[in-house]
Design an enzyme around this catalytic site. Structure first.
Site, PDB file in Angstrom:
ATOM      1  N   ASP A   1       0.871  -1.164   0.000  1.00  0.00           N
ATOM      2  CA  ASP A   1       0.000   0.000   0.000  1.00  0.00           C
ATOM      3  C   ASP A   1       0.917   1.225   0.000  1.00  0.00           C
ATOM      4  O   ASP A   1       1.565   1.509   0.994  1.00  0.00           O
ATOM      5  CB  ASP A   1      -0.888  -0.016   1.254  1.00  0.00           C
ATOM      6  CG  ASP A   1      -1.659   1.290   1.434  1.00  0.00           C
ATOM      7  OD1 ASP A   1      -1.714   2.080   0.480  1.00  0.00           O
ATOM      8  OD2 ASP A   1      -2.208   1.489   2.531  1.00  0.00           O
TER       9      ASP A   1
ATOM     10  N   GLU B   1      -7.425   0.607  -4.105  1.00  0.00           N
ATOM     11  CA  GLU B   1      -7.353   0.559  -2.641  1.00  0.00           C
ATOM     12  C   GLU B   1      -8.658   0.102  -1.985  1.00  0.00           C
ATOM     13  O   GLU B   1      -8.633  -0.769  -1.120  1.00  0.00           O
ATOM     14  CB  GLU B   1      -6.895   1.918  -2.094  1.00  0.00           C
ATOM     15  CG  GLU B   1      -5.383   2.088  -2.253  1.00  0.00           C
ATOM     16  CD  GLU B   1      -4.901   3.509  -2.061  1.00  0.00           C
ATOM     17  OE1 GLU B   1      -5.690   4.345  -1.595  1.00  0.00           O
ATOM     18  OE2 GLU B   1      -3.743   3.788  -2.387  1.00  0.00           O
TER      19      GLU B   1
ATOM     20  N   LYS C   1       2.930  11.923  -3.258  1.00  0.00           N
ATOM     21  CA  LYS C   1       2.018  11.115  -4.069  1.00  0.00           C
ATOM     22  C   LYS C   1       1.076  12.015  -4.870  1.00  0.00           C
ATOM     23  O   LYS C   1       0.556  11.621  -5.899  1.00  0.00           O
ATOM     24  CB  LYS C   1       1.214  10.189  -3.158  1.00  0.00           C
ATOM     25  CG  LYS C   1       0.399   9.137  -3.883  1.00  0.00           C
ATOM     26  CD  LYS C   1      -0.340   8.274  -2.882  1.00  0.00           C
ATOM     27  CE  LYS C   1      -1.268   7.284  -3.548  1.00  0.00           C
ATOM     28  NZ  LYS C   1      -1.993   6.496  -2.542  1.00  0.00           N
TER      29      LYS C   1
ATOM     30  N   ASP D   1     -12.788   5.253   1.594  1.00  0.00           N
ATOM     31  CA  ASP D   1     -11.360   5.205   1.870  1.00  0.00           C
ATOM     32  C   ASP D   1     -10.802   6.619   1.820  1.00  0.00           C
ATOM     33  O   ASP D   1     -10.587   7.158   0.729  1.00  0.00           O
ATOM     34  CB  ASP D   1     -10.690   4.305   0.825  1.00  0.00           C
ATOM     35  CG  ASP D   1      -9.174   4.284   0.957  1.00  0.00           C
ATOM     36  OD1 ASP D   1      -8.647   4.949   1.867  1.00  0.00           O
ATOM     37  OD2 ASP D   1      -8.525   3.607   0.150  1.00  0.00           O
TER      38      ASP D   1
END
Lengths: 563, 417
Positions: free
Chosen positions: A7, A146, A69, A168
């Protein structure tokens, strides 16, 4: 040979592996399961990743970077000291660190991995993630969404059937997926999300609010002050539901102020962000065509869903308490590890099939005769929430007399104008000359299980197919560039693993030194000095003892673990 | 194709049986192994489910959903301890009747705050309700006030109060306030004399984020009519702001924003570089090189080597010309595709496919230049009659194009496919 599941998060990363008795999360060199996605270079030019780097974010912010990211799939670069890095390269460094941890833990080399990406990541971002894996020496077996990974972990854990809504919210992205689990089938009905909404945005909003109150801009703060403020706000955000009245000592510019971080204050500034998070939920519900009472369980994933404001909002929307009995920080890594296991030893998990959807509409630009100033119209080819893998063909005709070339632009998005959608790339094919509208090309979009797109263009009259990879997509590298990136990264080395704990401790001490004053500060300086001398004597037993002692002292001073 | 045959079962309206059959088939038709068969199977499955869910003629109730009363509509008091399921946007209790523009004055009176039928008769609930009504009125008044001032409308700061009002997280309140604000914006925009004085796109996008207008487009269009809704949504479309990904990244000495790699454009027409412009670029380039290299050389020669001024200036000139040739080779072969002066004037050196020349080809170009111009003075004369495609360009099979002009012309035309 084991395939690991990773992850790769905005704030934290984790990895796991599926063994005989279920998923094991792999501890990093410091013994933690979560590795902060922070990368830095130290004064010796060595690479620092994870907690040590996060500790250095305040004192060495010019040589350390976090939350990169957000730049995935763009051409933006970050300078660490003298060197420039793309988000892909920085991610590759985090992945390399995780890979080494996994190798040390498993006692074998690891060359393959499943990496999770936000479901709403676009094609460029997915390619960048895959590339980051390659640069880290990992063959990326599969990119998994995810929320889907989280659902796998939950589905296998509970063995419950029904419709799940997965929310999420991580550090930087928000994903919504609606899945159904029945007879070993995990079917994603719809996905939606926001690529720029996450825990970091709440922190940014807090900082903005404080600075606005003081009538200051970000540029009036030194990098160190800004990082310090960010850390303080992050801690305050985590504690706000337990401690609705917090008094913080802040240093902004030349003045020191006392700030009351109250629950009301936080609610006010969080409201717009929470409202923003409702939109993807509504969209996913509508796309899945399910009434809320048919949702059997609402599952929360990602650290930011710990916010009580978020939980009560979700509670109000669905009339039930959301569940989160698996650790929201690591559940995605667990799911990715299961998917990795699915790939490597399919026998044990043969009974599970996963079907996913493409969360975006993918299409091309076509000429807009109604309002040319607005630019081209968007012609959808693959509609959003189509089950994947899928392959769709649409035909377009030439728009000009004697046109010799057709350019196929690839866009992703929901707007009817291409300029408001995400540009993914383009490819050009030659066509025979002829009157306008005579020649046609068939555009085929193929979207695979990884969420990666391939474009084929066939000229109808000649039957010639041009299978070109999309060119010019932001963040993509050609072979030459890839080789040079690899070479650049291979020059960067980590410190020996056994030193890492000492370094993390020193970095923590330096951070504490920065944020304390007076007597406390002197104490920390003295303790660090003593520890340095112990390190110099190179006596392992003594070092170990001193480290434990220092750890205790720091724990006391720190009060709260903010990692 | 018959979905039942693909699923391998008899036609059935039992969703569970369909799912079971699909699951069984799917395990033999894995999506990553047999993508095409999988697509067929999946669409058969979806079709079977739709057939199964179709209301049967003998059933009395057409839609089971309508049967179950939705608690939200009745219990508008969102109490956090007692979450209420929300099915759809709650029906706006009161704003169903549209005041026509002429009745603008009557709007204020008629516009009762959200109708919140009291479920609990307790006084506490009543005060809570009153608080929301007051807030609703207050915010709308504030909107009206802001809309009165041309100066305030355009400033994002003005509209901050929208995000700051209380109860925004409560579905009922949010929905009703959203309708009120939407209507005001829509009326204002449709009546605004020109585009400039409208509520701008960024503010509408902000409002959309708070109230989710674009998610309930259908309802709004039914409710307010096309003209009014277009007045908001069309402007909103014009907003080109997007999230800046650089924001939020922490640390680093600096962040370098790189524009997306420019897609190599295929423009419709290319124009040759203008002769005078090119001559000027040449002079400017040589001058630049002379200032940097030539002058240094002559100073060094005079001061350090004790050469005479005449010697020095001759050497300096030769060095400058040589320097220019090297510069032209490197610069024209590079990504910039032009020497500094050419670049400034918007010229680019390309090969015959309008692509970058590259260094080996560039070297050939420089030799062609040396053969034609400095050596034979007649070259200068001939070049005047070659229509921009000069001797050394022809010899080396390259073009010098006026990129800037070509691009402008292209943009003036269309941007078609």
């Amino acid at each position: 040979m084991a395939v690991i599941g990773i992850d790769l998060g905005t704030t934290n990363s984790a990895c796991g592996v599926l063994g005989e008795e279920g998923v094991t999360l792999i501890p990093n060199r410091l013994g933690d399961v979560l590795t902060p996605s922070v990368v830095g270079l130290d004064s010796a030019g060595k690479l620092v990743v994870g907690r040590t780097a996060k500790e250095r974010l305040i004192n060495h912010s010019d040589r350390t970077v976090a939350a990169f990211k957000r730049l995935m799939g763009t051409d933006h670069k970050v300078a660490l000291g003298r060197q420039m890095f793309s988000a892909t390269e920085l991610s590759a460094l985090v992945l390399r660190s995780l890979k080494e941890d996994a190798e040390a833990h498993l006692g074998e080399t690891v060359t393959e991995a499943v990496i999770s990406v936000p479901a709403y990541f676009n094609d460029n971002q997915r390619h960048a993630t895959k590339l980051a894996g390659e640069l880290a020496g990992l063959k990326v077996e599969r990119l998994i969404n995810e929320p889907t990974a989280a659902a796998i972990a939950y589905g296998l854990h509970d063995k419950r059937e029904g419709n799940f809504l997965i929310l999420d919210m991580g550090g930087g992205t928000f994903d919504v997926s609606i899945l159904e689990f029945f007879d070993g089938i995990m079917e994603v009905h719809a996905s939606a999300g926001d690529n720029f909404l996450g825990g970091e945005d709440f922190v940014e909003a807090m900082i903005d609010s404080v600075l606005k109150e003081q009538g200051m801009g970000r540029d009036q703060l030194s990098p160190r002050q800004l990082q310090n403020l960010t850390m303080q706000m992050e801690t305050a955000k985590r504690r706000i539901s337990q401690h609705p009245e917090q008094r913080l000592q802040l240093e902004v510019g030349k003045q020191k102020i006392e700030w009351a971080a109250t629950a009301e204050w936080f609610e006010k500034l969080a409201t717009p962000l929470l409202l923003r998070s409702k939109r993807p939920i509504e969209r996913a519900m509508r796309d899945a065509d399910l009434p809320p009472q048919k949702i059997d369980e609402v599952v929360l994933v990602g650290g930011s869903t710990r916010m009580s404001l978020f939980r009560s909002m979700v509670g109000r929307m669905f009339g039930r308490l959301p569940s989160c009995h698996l650790d929201p920080d690591t559940v995605v890594a667990m799911g990715a590890a299961i998917q990795a296991g699915l790939k490597s030893r399919s026998a044990a998990l043969e009974d599970i099939v996963l079907t996913d959807v493409c969360p975006y509409t993918l299409g091309t630009g076509v000429i807009n005769e109604d309002s040319p100033e607005q630019g081209e119209y968007f012609m959808p080819i693959i509609e959003r929430n189509t089950v994947v893998p899928v392959s769709v063909v649409r035909r377009v005709w030439t728009a000009h007399e004697n046109q010799t070339e057709v350019r196929v632009d690839v866009y992703q998005g929901e707007n009817r104008l291409v300029k408001k959608n995400v540009y993914l790339g383009e490819t050009s094919v030659p066509v025979p000359k002829g009157p306008k509208g005579e020649e046609a090309v068939d555009i085929r979009y193929s979207y695979d299980m990884n969420g990666l797109l391939e474009v084929d263009v066939t000229v109808v009259s000649s039957g010639k197919t041009h299978n070109k990879l999309i060119e010019f997509s932001p963040g993509a590298l050609n072979e030459e560039e890839k080789a040079s990136a690899l070479q650049k990264l291979s020059k960067l080395k980590f410190h020996p693993r056994e030193d890492e704990e000492n370094r993390a401790l020193i970095a923590r001490g330096e951070r504490l030194y920065e944020s304390s004053l007076g007597e406390r500060r002197e104490t920390i300086a003295r303790l660090l000095g003593n520890f340095d001398r112990v390190l110099e004597r190179q006596n392992p037993a003594e070092i170990k003892k001193a480290r434990a002692r220092l750890q205790e002292v720091f724990d006391e001073l720190d009060g709260e673990d903010w990692i | 194709m018959d979905p039942w045959a693909l699923l391998g079962i008899e036609p059935s309206d039992d969703a569970r049986a369909i799912k079971r059959a699909y699951a069984k088939k799917l395990k033999q038709t894995r999506p990553d192994e047999k993508p095409q068969e999988f697509q067929q199977l999946h669409s058969a499955y979806k079709r079977a489910l739709t057939i199964a869910e179709r209301p049967q003629p003998m059933m009395e109730s057409p839609q089971p959903v309508i049967e179950s009363p939705q608690p939200v509509i009745e219990s508008p008091q969102p109490i956090i301890e007692n979450p209420q399921p929300v099915v759809e946007r709650p029906q706006p209790a009161m704003e169903t009747q549209q005041p026509s523009p002429q009745e603008e004055t009557a709007v204020a009176e008629r516009e009762a705050p959200p109708e919140l039928p009291p479920e609990q008769d307790s006084a506490a609930a009543e005060t809570e309700r009153q608080k929301r009504i007051d807030e609703y009125r207050q915010v709308l008044e504030q909107v009206d006030r802001a809309l009165e001032s041309d100066r305030l409308i355009g400033m994002e700061e003005t509209w901050r109060f929208l995000a700051e009002c209380s109860y925004l997280l409560e579905e009922e309140f949010n929905w009703n306030l959203g309708l009120g604000v939407f209507e005001r914006f829509a009326r204002f925009n449709s009546e605004a004399p020109e585009k400039g004085s409208q509520v701008a796109a960024n503010i509408l996008v902000h409002g959309d984020m708070l109230f989710g207008w674009s998610e309930s487009r259908g309802y709004l269009y039914r409710e307010f009519g096309e003209a009014l809704c277009n007045a908001v949504f069309d402007v909103m479309e014009g907003d080109l702001q997007s999230v800046d990904p650089l924001q939020g990244v922490r640390g680093g000495r600096k962040l370098v924003e790189q524009k997306p790699r420019p897609a190599e454009e295929s423009l419709d027409y290319y124009y040759f570089g203008n002769l005078l412009g090119r001559a000027f670029a040449l002079l400017l380039d040589v001058f630049l090189v002379y200032v940097v290299v030539g002058l240094t050389t002559s100073v060094v020669m005079i001061k350090a080597m004790g050469k005479s001024e005449g010697d020095a200036s001759f050497t300096a000139l030769s060095v400058s010309i040589l320097g220019y040739l090297v510069l032209a080779w490197i610069a024209e072969g590079s990504r910039w595709q032009a020497t500094p002066a050419k670049y400034l004037l918007g010229y680019r050196v390309t090969d015959r496919h309008f692509k970058r020349v590259g260094y080996p080809h560039g070297l050939w170009r420089i030799f062609s230049f040396m053969f034609t111009l400095p050596l034979f003075k007649i070259g200068w004369f001939i070049n005047c009659f070659l229509g921009g495609n000069l001797l050394h360009d022809r010899l080396s099979r390259t073009y010098v194009i006026d990129y800037r002009k070509s691009r402008e012309e292209y943009l003036k035309g269309n941007g078609g496919q």
